[in-house]
Design a protein around this motif. Sequence first.
Motif, short mmCIF file in Angstrom:
data_model
loop_
_atom_site.label_atom_id
_atom_site.label_comp_id
_atom_site.label_asym_id
_atom_site.label_seq_id
_atom_site.Cartn_x
_atom_site.Cartn_y
_atom_site.Cartn_z
N ASP A 24 1.00 -1.43 0.11
CA ASP A 24 0.21 0.12 -0.37
C ASP A 24 0.39 1.72 0.21
OD1 ASP A 24 -2.35 -1.18 -0.16
OD2 ASP A 24 -2.89 -0.51 1.87
N ILE A 25 2.19 1.21 1.03
CA ILE A 25 2.74 2.61 0.89
C ILE A 25 3.94 2.95 0.33
CG2 ILE A 25 3.67 3.85 2.59
CD1 ILE A 25 3.17 2.32 4.86
N ARG A 26 4.02 1.16 -0.58
CA ARG A 26 5.24 1.32 -1.36
C ARG A 26 4.19 1.88 -2.68
NH1 ARG A 26 9.03 -2.83 -1.13
NH2 ARG A 26 7.59 -4.22 -1.53
N GLY A 68 14.99 2.24 2.17
CA GLY A 68 15.93 3.36 1.45
C GLY A 68 14.52 5.00 0.46
N LEU A 69 12.81 3.85 0.53
CA LEU A 69 12.38 4.87 0.49
C LEU A 69 11.69 5.53 1.85
CD1 LEU A 69 9.36 2.27 -1.55
CD2 LEU A 69 10.62 4.31 -2.24
N SER A 78 7.78 9.66 9.74
CA SER A 78 8.70 8.92 8.85
C SER A 78 8.30 10.27 7.56
CB SER A 78 7.74 7.34 8.69
OG SER A 78 7.91 6.79 9.78
N PHE A 79 9.01 10.24 7.00
CA PHE A 79 8.59 10.98 5.82
C PHE A 79 9.91 9.87 3.84
CE2 PHE A 79 9.49 13.40 9.56
CZ PHE A 79 8.77 14.22 9.14
N VAL A 80 8.68 10.79 3.38
CA VAL A 80 9.30 9.74 1.87
C VAL A 80 10.72 11.04 1.38
CG1 VAL A 80 8.47 9.26 -0.25
CG2 VAL A 80 6.78 9.41 1.27
N ARG A 81 11.51 10.16 0.88
CA ARG A 81 12.54 10.34 0.88
C ARG A 81 12.83 10.11 -0.34
NH1 ARG A 81 18.07 7.14 2.59
NH2 ARG A 81 18.39 7.42 0.67
N GLU A 100 9.31 5.40 -12.55
CA GLU A 100 9.44 5.85 -11.55
C GLU A 100 9.28 5.45 -10.28
OE1 GLU A 100 5.85 2.41 -12.62
OE2 GLU A 100 5.14 3.70 -14.00
N ALA A 101 10.32 4.93 -10.19
CA ALA A 101 11.22 4.88 -8.74
C ALA A 101 11.83 6.54 -8.36
CB ALA A 101 12.18 3.87 -8.42
N LEU A 102 11.64 7.24 -9.28
CA LEU A 102 11.93 9.14 -9.12
C LEU A 102 11.00 9.93 -9.36
CD1 LEU A 102 14.67 8.87 -12.16
CD2 LEU A 102 15.31 9.23 -9.43
N GLY A 103 9.45 9.16 -8.95
CA GLY A 103 8.52 9.48 -8.93
C GLY A 103 7.48 10.21 -10.50
N LEU A 104 8.52 9.77 -10.94
CA LEU A 104 8.33 10.63 -12.90
C LEU A 104 7.71 9.43 -13.52
CD1 LEU A 104 11.69 12.38 -13.36
CD2 LEU A 104 9.76 13.76 -12.72
N PRO A 105 5.99 10.41 -14.41
CA PRO A 105 5.71 9.85 -15.13
C PRO A 105 6.52 8.67 -16.69
CG PRO A 105 5.28 11.32 -15.52
CD PRO A 105 6.72 11.65 -14.11
#
Lengths: 248, 248
Positions: A24-26, A68-69, A78-81, A100-105
């Motif tokens: 879920d969190i991931r 490392g997430l 807890s904070f998103v890195r 996607e791990a970079l948060g980019l489309p």
Amino acid sequence: MSLVEIDDIEGGEILSLHQRILSDIREKILSGAWAPGHRIPFEHELTAHYNCSRMTVNKALSQLAKAGLIERRRRSGSFVRQPQSQAAVLELHDIRIEVEALGLPYHYERLERVKRRSGAEDRALLGLSAPGPVLALEGLHFAGERPFALEQRLINLSAVAEAGEEEFLDIAPGPWLIGRVPWSEAEHRIRAMAADETIADALDIDVGAPCLVVERRTWSAEHPVTHVRFVYPAESHTLVARFTPSQG
Amino acid sequence: MSLVEIDDIEGGEILSLHQRILSDIREKILSGAWAPGHRIPFEHELTAHYNCSRMTVNKALSQLAKAGLIERRRRSGSFVRQPQSQAAVLELHDIRIEVEALGLPYHYERLERVKRRSGAEDRALLGLSAPGPVLALEGLHFAGERPFALEQRLINLSAVAEAGEEEFLDIAPGPWLIGRVPWSEAEHRIRAMAADETIADALDIDVGAPCLVVERRTWSAEHPVTHVRFVYPAESHTLVARFTPSQG
DNA sequence: CGTTTCAATATGTATATACATAATCGCCGT
DNA sequence: ACGGCGATTATGTATATACATATTGAAACG
């Protein structure tokens, strides 16, 4: 094992609660719903939300932290890195996942597709001794609007005939192949190189700018399957290979 | 936090019981004391040995399992796994061997040697939390008369005190360290980069020329040992990693 | 007004306990 | 011998609880 039925994204899967919380969190993080810097709910809030004990939540969060997430700070939460662009060399890297791990489309775009009888160069790259049909593909992987990597690929159609029918217009050949052809062996060659005009043009960088080049040849049961060359602009990419575990 | 004082390799560090168990077992496996296939003690045996609860032991073992070092089988116990095909990238880095494989005479030449108290940057590179003595080395590996690679290295003298006495005038620190310190973990970062003036000067190439940079951090039983950066001119070097998929 | 102290809070680690699950061993009957 | 069945065993997951530790924010003090 105290299992819980969960309606998961694709088809009901059975997950332990622990894994459920994890994914879920991931998902929230990788989808961008929770941006870097965002404070994720406190353990006691998640405890309430999932109706479970704090130990269970804690285990999931600790795991995400080790992966490392997220980053955990006492008394603060807890904070998103900030993600780092990383890929394990040892895994057949899937660029979609990196992006996607970079948060980019992410999206893929085909530049070229040629079916031909293998020439000498094709055979050298694939490690073929006899001529035969090959498919040559060129495409761009995008992170957001920016080109992230250039892909130049040869597929040995004698080994993977179905590939000849595919257009690969907006799906990358890598994942497509992995789903169809079990690979038994792979070889990576990694080097640096100055961008020539073709590369500079495709990646929107200067001619002569340093690039990281990752080439991979893959075999399936002794048969060469594919040769692929990924070209990354130097700034955008670091390969990371870690030995002995830190788990995720 | 229920801490336990442990007499560790250098200077007592404080480890949690969980981490203590983890590194104990990891050490046994990596040192070869417990060979692949060996059954490691049952949870209840470890529980007795460390005088702790099963949960604590279980957590450590689960972590090792996820890391791929051991395999757990219900009713049978936990077993040391066959080592994964990771060596590929790792072994690559005795530069003498690489050079000699090219049929060229090899030698190493020290450029700089500084002993100092670790600053913030040093600590970041090594992954140290507290300041302490480090040795900073810079040297050139030659293939024949031409520079083959530039090496920039930090050694954590708290972990390897003897290194402080060495001059490293014409022997490379890499082989020296390998003979003395068993590494338990390593991380490689590989990237491309344009040569700055220092690098261009040392390697006798143009400023801005593409270089391949390989950085490695090494740990021994949780202690950072060394950080090293190899810079190769792009033309001179390709990393090759070959491997077969490992289940798990 | 600045500093020191202290309590509140979120995480970190450990405990004891409980029950589920998978694999194996040995017993049993055919 | 053989095949099936249940008891045993080690691991897998979860619970409730306890106390340690780091950090923050506010209260107390000079």
